[in-house]
Design a protein around this motif. Structure first.
Motif, PDB file in Angstrom:
ATOM      1  N   GLY A   1       0.807  -1.220   0.000  1.00 57.84           N
ATOM      2  CA  GLY A   1       0.000   0.000   0.000  1.00 57.84           C
ATOM      3  C   GLY A   1       0.840   1.270   0.000  1.00 57.84           C
ATOM      4  O   GLY A   1       0.296   2.374  -0.040  1.00 57.84           O
ATOM      5  N   MET A   2       2.145   1.109   0.025  1.00 60.05           N
ATOM      6  CA  MET A   2       3.052   2.257   0.006  1.00 60.05           C
ATOM      7  C   MET A   2       3.640   2.420  -1.386  1.00 60.05           C
ATOM      8  O   MET A   2       3.795   1.445  -2.114  1.00 60.05           O
ATOM      9  CB  MET A   2       4.220   2.039   0.975  1.00 60.05           C
ATOM     10  CG  MET A   2       3.863   2.002   2.427  1.00 60.05           C
ATOM     11  SD  MET A   2       5.389   1.897   3.415  1.00 60.05           S
ATOM     12  CE  MET A   2       5.021   0.473   4.402  1.00 60.05           C
ATOM     13  N   SER A   3       3.991   3.638  -1.699  1.00 58.99           N
ATOM     14  CA  SER A   3       4.712   3.873  -2.953  1.00 58.99           C
ATOM     15  C   SER A   3       6.139   3.358  -2.764  1.00 58.99           C
ATOM     16  O   SER A   3       6.588   3.174  -1.618  1.00 58.99           O
ATOM     17  CB  SER A   3       4.746   5.364  -3.275  1.00 58.99           C
ATOM     18  OG  SER A   3       5.611   6.049  -2.380  1.00 58.99           O
ATOM     19  N   PRO A   4       6.862   3.127  -3.865  1.00 64.96           N
ATOM     20  CA  PRO A   4       8.261   2.691  -3.720  1.00 64.96           C
ATOM     21  C   PRO A   4       9.089   3.676  -2.878  1.00 64.96           C
ATOM     22  O   PRO A   4       9.904   3.246  -2.058  1.00 64.96           O
ATOM     23  CB  PRO A   4       8.769   2.613  -5.163  1.00 64.96           C
ATOM     24  CG  PRO A   4       7.536   2.307  -5.963  1.00 64.96           C
ATOM     25  CD  PRO A   4       6.433   3.083  -5.271  1.00 64.96           C
ATOM     26  N   ALA A   5       8.854   4.954  -3.045  1.00 63.62           N
ATOM     27  CA  ALA A   5       9.596   5.954  -2.262  1.00 63.62           C
ATOM     28  C   ALA A   5       9.239   5.860  -0.780  1.00 63.62           C
ATOM     29  O   ALA A   5      10.120   5.955   0.083  1.00 63.62           O
ATOM     30  CB  ALA A   5       9.317   7.351  -2.795  1.00 63.62           C
ATOM     31  N   GLU A   6       7.955   5.653  -0.480  1.00 63.62           N
ATOM     32  CA  GLU A   6       7.532   5.515   0.923  1.00 63.62           C
ATOM     33  C   GLU A   6       8.143   4.262   1.546  1.00 63.62           C
ATOM     34  O   GLU A   6       8.606   4.287   2.688  1.00 63.62           O
ATOM     35  CB  GLU A   6       6.011   5.443   1.017  1.00 63.62           C
ATOM     36  CG  GLU A   6       5.313   6.749   0.745  1.00 63.62           C
ATOM     37  CD  GLU A   6       3.802   6.611   0.642  1.00 63.62           C
ATOM     38  OE1 GLU A   6       3.108   7.565   1.035  1.00 63.62           O
ATOM     39  OE2 GLU A   6       3.324   5.549   0.160  1.00 63.62           O
ATOM     40  N   ARG A   7       8.145   3.180   0.784  1.00 61.14           N
ATOM     41  CA  ARG A   7       8.716   1.923   1.294  1.00 61.14           C
ATOM     42  C   ARG A   7      10.211   2.085   1.550  1.00 61.14           C
ATOM     43  O   ARG A   7      10.727   1.648   2.581  1.00 61.14           O
ATOM     44  CB  ARG A   7       8.463   0.789   0.301  1.00 61.14           C
ATOM     45  CG  ARG A   7       8.762  -0.581   0.862  1.00 61.14           C
ATOM     46  CD  ARG A   7       8.338  -1.671  -0.147  1.00 61.14           C
ATOM     47  NE  ARG A   7       8.279  -2.965   0.454  1.00 61.14           N
ATOM     48  CZ  ARG A   7       9.324  -3.773   0.617  1.00 61.14           C
ATOM     49  NH1 ARG A   7      10.513  -3.387   0.234  1.00 61.14           N
ATOM     50  NH2 ARG A   7       9.179  -4.957   1.173  1.00 61.14           N
ATOM     51  N   ASP A   8      10.914   2.724   0.636  1.00 58.75           N
ATOM     52  CA  ASP A   8      12.348   2.974   0.823  1.00 58.75           C
ATOM     53  C   ASP A   8      12.594   3.850   2.054  1.00 58.75           C
ATOM     54  O   ASP A   8      13.514   3.604   2.832  1.00 58.75           O
ATOM     55  CB  ASP A   8      12.959   3.624  -0.414  1.00 58.75           C
ATOM     56  CG  ASP A   8      13.052   2.687  -1.601  1.00 58.75           C
ATOM     57  OD1 ASP A   8      12.908   1.452  -1.415  1.00 58.75           O
ATOM     58  OD2 ASP A   8      13.265   3.189  -2.724  1.00 58.75           O
ATOM     59  N   HIS A   9      11.773   4.873   2.218  1.00 61.84           N
ATOM     60  CA  HIS A   9      11.907   5.774   3.361  1.00 61.84           C
ATOM     61  C   HIS A   9      11.614   5.019   4.661  1.00 61.84           C
ATOM     62  O   HIS A   9      12.342   5.164   5.660  1.00 61.84           O
ATOM     63  CB  HIS A   9      10.977   6.974   3.193  1.00 61.84           C
ATOM     64  CG  HIS A   9      11.188   8.042   4.225  1.00 61.84           C
ATOM     65  ND1 HIS A   9      10.230   8.936   4.577  1.00 61.84           N
ATOM     66  CD2 HIS A   9      12.258   8.348   4.997  1.00 61.84           C
ATOM     67  CE1 HIS A   9      10.684   9.738   5.515  1.00 61.84           C
ATOM     68  NE2 HIS A   9      11.913   9.403   5.786  1.00 61.84           N
ATOM     69  N   PHE A  10      10.568   4.231   4.670  1.00 61.73           N
ATOM     70  CA  PHE A  10      10.206   3.438   5.844  1.00 61.73           C
ATOM     71  C   PHE A  10      11.339   2.481   6.212  1.00 61.73           C
ATOM     72  O   PHE A  10      11.716   2.358   7.382  1.00 61.73           O
ATOM     73  CB  PHE A  10       8.903   2.672   5.580  1.00 61.73           C
ATOM     74  CG  PHE A  10       8.399   1.884   6.743  1.00 61.73           C
ATOM     75  CD1 PHE A  10       8.052   2.497   7.935  1.00 61.73           C
ATOM     76  CD2 PHE A  10       8.259   0.506   6.650  1.00 61.73           C
ATOM     77  CE1 PHE A  10       7.570   1.763   9.016  1.00 61.73           C
ATOM     78  CE2 PHE A  10       7.782  -0.242   7.723  1.00 61.73           C
ATOM     79  CZ  PHE A  10       7.448   0.393   8.909  1.00 61.73           C
ATOM     80  N   THR A  11      11.911   1.823   5.219  1.00 64.74           N
ATOM     81  CA  THR A  11      13.023   0.901   5.445  1.00 64.74           C
ATOM     82  C   THR A  11      14.223   1.651   6.024  1.00 64.74           C
ATOM     83  O   THR A  11      14.863   1.175   6.970  1.00 64.74           O
ATOM     84  CB  THR A  11      13.404   0.182   4.132  1.00 64.74           C
ATOM     85  OG1 THR A  11      12.261  -0.526   3.652  1.00 64.74           O
ATOM     86  CG2 THR A  11      14.553  -0.796   4.335  1.00 64.74           C
ATOM     87  N   ALA A  12      14.521   2.814   5.463  1.00 61.90           N
ATOM     88  CA  ALA A  12      15.640   3.613   5.971  1.00 61.90           C
ATOM     89  C   ALA A  12      15.392   4.035   7.420  1.00 61.90           C
ATOM     90  O   ALA A  12      16.309   4.000   8.252  1.00 61.90           O
ATOM     91  CB  ALA A  12      15.852   4.841   5.086  1.00 61.90           C
TER      92      ALA A  12
END
Length: 152
Positions: free
Chosen positions: A129-140
């Protein structure tokens, strides 16, 4: 005392606390994992141990415990079970008879190669449900949280 429906339970501040939210996220991931991946009969922790050993042949069991944050007694049982399945071999190094070095057997490497296909497909589906940028940010942010959080 008033009976409350599930949708009217108030958590107050707890609903915004990191520890609580991380635990809820973990529960949701595990529920989904066991629903989607039950046929493979490999727990996420077991795969993580096999994957880490495969990426670090000869790793000391004590270092693996530390890095994956697994209790020594639990790791010992897990390694024995993986050894009994023919996936892992243990070696006692000549320079430290108390140490144990772990490596995958050829059968273990084949199993990890097969498991990694569905395991990482499952992992890639998380946060859909997250955009790729949101997922990358969340992971970071999770990496930063882990690196800055120490046991007292």
């Amino acid at each position: 005392m008033d009976a409350r429906s599930d949708s009217s339970v108030s958590l107050g501040r707890l609903g915004h606390d990191l520890g609580y939210l991380l635990r809820q996220a973990q529960i949701r991931v595990y529920e989904r994992y066991f629903h989607q991946c039950a046929e493979f009969r490999v727990k996420p922790g077991e795969f993580s141990v096999l994957w880490a050993i495969g990426n670090n042949p000869g790793i000391r069991q004590s270092l693996l415990c530390q890095y994956l944050v697994i209790k020594r007694s639990h790791m010992t049982k897990l390694v024995r079970a993986l050894e009994d399945q023919g996936y892992v071999e243990r070696r006692i190094p000549d320079d430290d008879r108390r140490g144990v070095e772990l490596s995958l057997t050829s059968e273990g490497q084949q199993a990890v190669d097969a498991m990694s296909q569905w395991f990482f497909a499952f992992e890639d589906s998380l946060g859909s449900g997250m955009s790729p940028a949101e997922r990358d940010h969340f992971t970071a942010l999770l990496h930063k949280f882990i690196e800055t959080t120490t046991a007292d």
